[in-house]
Design a protein around this motif. Structure first.
Motif, PDB file in Angstrom:
ATOM      1  N   THR A 146       0.835  -1.215   0.000  1.00  0.00           N
ATOM      2  CA  THR A 146       0.000   0.000   0.000  1.00  0.00           C
ATOM      3  C   THR A 146       0.863   1.256   0.000  1.00  0.00           C
ATOM      4  N   PHE A 147       2.058   1.189   0.576  1.00  0.00           N
ATOM      5  CA  PHE A 147       2.990   2.317   0.489  1.00  0.00           C
ATOM      6  C   PHE A 147       3.365   2.571  -0.973  1.00  0.00           C
ATOM      7  N   GLY A 148       3.624   1.497  -1.715  1.00  0.00           N
ATOM      8  CA  GLY A 148       3.953   1.646  -3.129  1.00  0.00           C
ATOM      9  C   GLY A 148       2.808   2.243  -3.923  1.00  0.00           C
ATOM     10  N   LEU A 149       1.583   1.786  -3.648  1.00  0.00           N
ATOM     11  CA  LEU A 149       0.423   2.354  -4.339  1.00  0.00           C
ATOM     12  C   LEU A 149       0.240   3.825  -3.983  1.00  0.00           C
ATOM     13  N   ALA A 150       0.425   4.134  -2.706  1.00  0.00           N
ATOM     14  CA  ALA A 150       0.292   5.529  -2.276  1.00  0.00           C
ATOM     15  C   ALA A 150       1.376   6.401  -2.890  1.00  0.00           C
ATOM     16  N   ALA A 151       2.574   5.852  -3.026  1.00  0.00           N
ATOM     17  CA  ALA A 151       3.668   6.622  -3.635  1.00  0.00           C
ATOM     18  C   ALA A 151       3.326   7.019  -5.063  1.00  0.00           C
ATOM     19  N   LEU A 152       2.660   6.129  -5.790  1.00  0.00           N
ATOM     20  CA  LEU A 152       2.245   6.467  -7.147  1.00  0.00           C
ATOM     21  C   LEU A 152       1.273   7.636  -7.141  1.00  0.00           C
ATOM     22  N   ASP A 182       9.772  12.657   5.095  1.00  0.00           N
ATOM     23  CA  ASP A 182       8.428  12.097   5.044  1.00  0.00           C
ATOM     24  C   ASP A 182       8.435  10.713   4.405  1.00  0.00           C
ATOM     25  N   TRP A 183       9.157  10.599   3.280  1.00  0.00           N
ATOM     26  CA  TRP A 183       9.250   9.300   2.607  1.00  0.00           C
ATOM     27  C   TRP A 183       9.887   8.248   3.516  1.00  0.00           C
ATOM     28  N   LEU A 184      11.005   8.599   4.140  1.00  0.00           N
ATOM     29  CA  LEU A 184      11.738   7.628   4.958  1.00  0.00           C
ATOM     30  C   LEU A 184      10.945   7.237   6.204  1.00  0.00           C
TER      31      LEU A 184
END
Length: 406
Positions: free
Chosen positions: A109-115, A128-130
């Protein structure tokens, strides 16, 4: 890491000597209701699908339902982990199973949110990313950091902290004599009230936050301290541990499931009349504790429970996936529809149901293809004899409640 024969044994002190039911399906069913409270807050505040006075009143009514649901999860987490703790467990084994439980779902879900972040050019700093990627964002008293990337994943930071503490907490709390369990609960409740008082009168109240339902009453520092700060929320987790001990000891009073549910509803109604810092965190969500205990007692004694049906149990099983993905579905839906676009009340309700349906389908897929196979492969408890290569008897089925969604 301590040795397996040392104090790292998670369930070592005062393990129950009486047989407990292997399943607590009502607790699983209740998870979905709590997840729906979170969904209600987000769908009503991130969209304007319900227009006019009706939409305004619904937003006021459900403004704090999400925080109420999250607090329920924190108490339930302590209860379930205590109820399912094994006397031959170790800290390392426990941490491995918990990380397998929450880690893969978080990363997907982190990957989907990153998109979504990249698509919308939402301002996101490296910290924030880290912090979000490593489930450490709730330690930062910064509104941008705690809500970065997948906005709901801040609660995983708290859960991660609870898991780190649990192997040390449980043996100590299990040494409390049964007659001192209720005084211990009273002490934890006093500390929860103390967090609210410190947040209100000690933590800096400037600048005032004018966002969401806060309306300039408090600063973000105050909100962060009572709502996001992991040690403050750990008190609710400890309350869950003590509740599990009280139920296991047969010291829970005869409060039926229906009255306990009524108490939880009454507690939420109170949030609309309490100061914001009381209504958004532990002071409010302790009203859900009787519901957790009463549901466990109902399952333990074979009492009636509307939360035990197969549909409710299945929805509870996918509730972690639902919690982790629903915000992404809502944000994407709001972008497609238009965040300020309104419809007739009937059309708005149908659109909300459509968004809910999409979130449920995504949740079922994530549960089926991400959570379940990895938990089965890597999240199984391995008794000490098995780790030593010796034959062991098949392990009993663990409680349905051993699924922590946040």
């Amino acid at each position: 890491m301590t040795s397996e024969t040392g104090p790292s044994r998670v369930g070592r002190a005062h393990a129950p000597t009486h047989p407990e039911p292997a399943r607590l399906p009502s607790l699983t069913g209740l998870r979905f209701l709590a997840a729906m409270l979170v969904f209600a807050t987000h769908i009503l505040w991130y969209t304007r699908l319900v227009p006019g006075d009706a939409g305004t009143e619904l937003r006021k009514t459900f403004a704090l339902s999400g925080s109420y649901g999250v607090g329920f999860f924190f108490i339930l987490s302590g209860f379930v982990l205590t109820w399912t703790a094994r006397s031959d467990d170790t800290a390392g084994s426990f941490w491995r199973r918990r990380l397998v439980k929450i880690g893969p779902m978080h990363l997907v879900t982190f990957g989907l949110a990153a998109l979504l972040v990249l698509e919308t050019d939402r301002p996101t700093r490296m910290v924030d990313w880290l912090a979000s990627a490593t489930m450490q964002q709730s330690w930062f008293p910064d509104i941008g950091t705690v809500s970065a990337v997948n906005g709901v994943s801040w609660s995983l930071c708290c859960e991660f902290f609870f898991y780190l503490l649990f192997p040390a907490l449980l043996p100590g709390l299990r040494r409390i004599r049964e007659e001192w369990l209720w005084p211990a609960v009273a002490a934890v409740l006093a500390l929860i009230v103390g967090v609210f008082l410190v947040g209100t009168f000690v933590v800096n109240d400037q600048p005032r936050l004018a966002a969401f339902a806060v309306s300039g009453e408090v600063s973000f520092d105050q909100v962060w301290f009572v709502y996001f700060f992991p040690p403050a929320r750990a008190l609710e987790f400890v309350l869950g541990i003590l509740l599990a001990r009280i139920v296991a000891a047969g010291r829970w009073p005869r409060i039926g499931l229906a009255p306990a549910f009524g108490l939880a509803v009454f507690g939420y109604v109170l949030t609309r009349y309490e100061p914001y810092l009381a209504g958004t965190a532990g002071v409010a969500t302790v009203w859900t504790a009787p519901l957790i205990a009463a549901a466990a007692v109902a399952d333990r004694q074979g009492g009636a429970s509307v939360f035990r049906g197969p549909t409710m149990v299945f929805l509870g099983e996918i509730s972690f996936a639902f919690y982790m993905v629903h915000w992404l579905v809502i944000v994407e839906a709001a972008d497609l529809i238009g965040p300020t676009r309104t419809f007739s009340t009937g059309t708005g309700v149908l659109l909300i149901l459509a968004v809910l349906g999409v979130a449920l389908v995504c949740s079922a897929l994530l549960y089926r293809y991400v959570e379940t196979p990895l938990v089965r492969r890597f999240g199984r408890h391995r008794p000490k004899a098995e780790r030593a290569g010796l034959p062991v008897a098949p392990a009993p089925v663990r409680a349905e409640g051993d699924r922590v969604p946040n």
